[in-house]
Motif scaffolding. Structure first.
Motif: not given
Length: 524
Positions: A183-189
Motif C-alpha cells: 500500500r502507498n507505493f506506485g509502480v511503473i512497469v
C-alpha cells in the motif's frame, strides 16, 4: 547485431564503452571522486525561494545550490513532506509507509511559496547532473528504478509502458502488480517486463522496497545536507537500462567491479552470468578492444566518414551545431542532387551515432548539404528518425527547414562528453623545442636505474607509445632484453595507444602509477 560492454576501471575514473558490432556507440566517463549522479537522493535545505521562476534553490552540498521547480515537487508532495517531518521529529522510530495516511494532491497551478519555506528540510532526488555553470536539477517525486519496475512512494497508481503493444499483456501486468505491491507505493512497469513471470517481478519489487526502507534508516541519522541513498554505480546503472539477449560479453579489468556486475547479472539473468569476464591482459583494456583508436578518431571537432566526407561538431552554451561537408568526395555521377543525398544519408548515420557517443543533449542544429527536391528531404528526415529509434534518450526531430537545417531536441541529464583528441608534446609542453629523440631511450634507462637502485622497485611495467615500444622490443638482443639483464627481469614494456609520442608512464605491481617527473622534465 551483437553488443559488448567494456569497462575500464582506473584510480581516478571509470570509463564504460558500449560496442555494437565492434563499433563504439556509447562512451561514459565517471570521476571516482564525484558523488553526484542522476538518481541519488539527498536530504537538503531550502536556501532561497524564487517566486518569479516558481522555483526554489536547495542546498544539497554542491558548490552551487540545486534547482527545484514547483512542477517537480510531484502531485503527492503534501504526503512526502508530512512523512519527512514526522520521520525527523522522531529519529528513534522508522515510520511505515503502508500504514501512513496519504494527504490530498497539491494544486497543479500552485506557487512555490505555498509549498516551501526558507530553511525547510526537503527530500529530493537528482534529476539532472550539474551542467556548465548550473547546479543539479532536482525532483521531490522520489523513485527507485529497477530493470523491470520503477517504484514510486506516496502513490497507488500502476502504469504500464506504452511500448508494450499487447493489451492482454498490459492487463496481465497491471493486475499482477496491483496484487503484490504494498500500500502507498506506485509502480511503473518497464518495457522489458513483458512476458516476465510473477516470481521475477515480485523479487525485484521486494528489492526496490528494501532500498526505500534502507534509505529511511539512513535518514534517521542524516545531518543537513546529506546523501541518504546512492544510485547504483554508473556501470551497473547503464547495464540495467541496456542489458539484452544480444549481449555477448562484458569485459572488466577490475576484480571488485567484476564481482558487482557479475552479481547483478546473476540476479537479472542467471543463465547469462558467464558473459561477464575479468580482463587480465597486459595491454590496456581499451587498446585491446580497439576502443582508444575509435575515441581518437570519433571525438574530435572534425569527424570523417565514408568517401572523404566529414562533419564538424561545435558546442556552445545554448546548443550544438553540426555542419555536413562533402570534402574531396568524388563520384562518377555528375548529378549534384543525388550526390548531396548520398552524403547526407551517410552523415545522418554518423550523426545519430555521435549523439549517443557524446551524450549530446538540449538543442542540436544540423546543417546538411542543400537538396532541391522535397522527396529527398523527406527521405533524409525519415532516415534520421529510423536511425534514432534505438536512442534511449527522449528526443524530437523536426523536418528540414527551407534553409536546409534540421533541428533536434534530445534529453540532457548530464554534461555532454567532451574529450580533447589533440595532443600536446609531452617533452616540450608546447614550447616547440625538444631534446634529441635519439636520446629518449637513454632517458628511459635512467628512470629504470632510478627505480631499481634508488626506489628499490624491481617489479614494474613501462607504458610507452606503440612506435617506441616496437623500437624497444625489436631484434633478438633488444633494448628490453638488455635492460632486463642489466636491471630486473620483472620489468615489462607495454604499448599504450593513449600516450603521445615520447611520453611514458611507470606502474607498480598493483597498477598504481609511479610519478617520476623530475626537475629536468619540468624545465622543458
Amino acid at each position: 547485431m551483437t553488443s559488448e560492454l567494456v569497462v575500464d576501471v582506473q584510480p581516478k575514473e571509470i570509463s564504460i564503452a558500449l560496442l555494437e558490432n565492434n563499433r563504439l556507440v556509447e562512451l561514459q566517463k565517471e570521476a571516482r571522486n564525484i558523488s553526484f549522479s542522476v538518481g541519488d537522493i539527498y536530504l537538503g535545505r531550502v536556501k532561497k525561494l524564487m517566486p518569479g521562476l516558481n522555483a526554489a534553490f536547495v542546498d544539497v552540498g554542491y558548490e552551487k545550490d540545486a534547482f527545484l521547480h514547483y512542477l517537480d515537487l510531484g502531485t503527492q508532495y503534501n504526503s512526502s513532506a508530512k512523512f519527512l517531518k514526522q520521520s525527523l521529529a522522531d529519529r528513534k522510530r522508522v515510520l511505515s509507509l503502508p500504514k501512513f495516511n496519504l494527504l490530498p494532491d497539491i494544486e497543479k497551478d500552485g506557487t512555490i511559496n505555498d509549498a516551501l519555506k526558507v530553511g525547510q528540510e526537503v527530500l529530493v532526488q537528482i534529476a539532472k547532473e550539474p551542467i556548465s555553470s548550473k547546479g543539479p536539477r532536482l525532483t521531490a517525486e522520489i523513485s527507485f528504478a529497477g530493470r523491470f519496475l520503477v517504484l514510486i512512494p506516496f502513490s497507488d497508481k500502476v502504469s504500464v509502458s506504452q511500448k508494450i503493444k499487447s493489451n492482454e499483456e498490459k492487463l496481465r501486468l497491471r493486475q499482477l502488480i496491483q496484487s503484490i505491491k504494498p500500500r502507498n507505493f506506485g509502480v511503473i512497469v518497464r518495457t522489458v517486463a513483458e512476458g516476465k513471470r510473477v516470481a521475477e517481478l515480485n523479487n525485484e519489487l521486494k528489492t526496490l522496497v528494501k532500498c526505500w526502507e534502507d534509505m529511511l534508516v539512513k535518514l534517521q541519522k542524516a545531518k543537513l545536507p546529506s546523501l541518504v541513498y546512492e544510485e547504483t554505480g554508473r556501470t551497473v546503472g547503464l547495464l540495467r537500462d541496456i542489458f539484452s539477449p544480444s549481449f555477448e560479453n562484458i569485459y572488466v579489468n577490475d576484480k571488485e567491479t567484476y564481482n558487482q556486475i557479475r552479481n547483478y547479472v546473476s540476479l537479472i539473468a542467471p543463465d547469462r552470468k558467464d558473459i561477464v569476464k575479468l580482463y587480465e591482459g597486459e595491454l590496456p583494456i581499451f587498446d585491446n578492444f580497439a576502443i582508444t583508436k575509435q575515441i581518437k578518431s570519433s571525438l574530435g571537432k572534425t569527424v570523417s566518414f565514408k568517401s572523404g566526407a566529414y562533419v564538424i561538431i561545435e558546442h556552445t552554451e545554448a546548443l550544438h551545431v553540426i555542419d555536413v561537408n562533402s570534402g574531396n568526395r568524388s563520384k562518377a555521377s555528375s548529378d549534384q542532387e543525388s550526390n548531396a543525398l548520398d552524403v547526407n544519408m551517410n552523415a545522418a548515420e554518423e550523426i545519430a551515432r555521435q549523439l549517443r557517443l557524446r551524450d549530446m543533449g538540449g538543442i542540436i542544429v544540423i546543417d546538411y548539404i542543400d537538396m532541391d527536391e522535397a522527396e529527398n528531404r523527406q527521405k533524409l528526415y525519415d532516415r534520421m528518425r529510423e536511425l534514432m529509434a534505438n536512442d534511449r534518450a527522449r528526443h524530437n526531430i523536426l523536418p528540414l527547414s527551407k534553409f536546409g537545417l534540421m533541428q533536434i531536441t534530445r534529453q540532457r541529464v548530464r554534461p555532454a562528453l567532451d574529450i580533447i583528441t589533440s595532443e600536446d608534446c609531452p617533452t616540450c609542453h608546447g614550447k616547440g623545442t625538444i631534446p634529441p629523440s635519439l636520446l629518449f631511450t637513454d632517458v628511459l634507462e635512467s628512470k629504470i636505474h632510478y627505480l631499481v637502485y634508488k626506489l628499490k622497485i624491481k617489479k614494474f611495467t613501462l607504458h610507452v607509445h606503440p612506435f617506441v615500444a616496437a623500437y624497444i622490443n625489436q631484434g633478438v638482443f633488444s633494448l628490453k632484453m638488455k635492460w632486463r639483464c642489466k636491471y630486473t627481469f620483472q620489468m615489462k614494456v607495454i604499448p599504450n595507444q593513449s600516450l603521445a609520442y615520447l611520453e611514458y608512464k611507470f606502474f607498480d605491481a598493483e597498477k598504481n602509477e609511479i610519478d617520476l617527473k623530475e626537475e629536468i622534465d619540468i624545465k622543458k
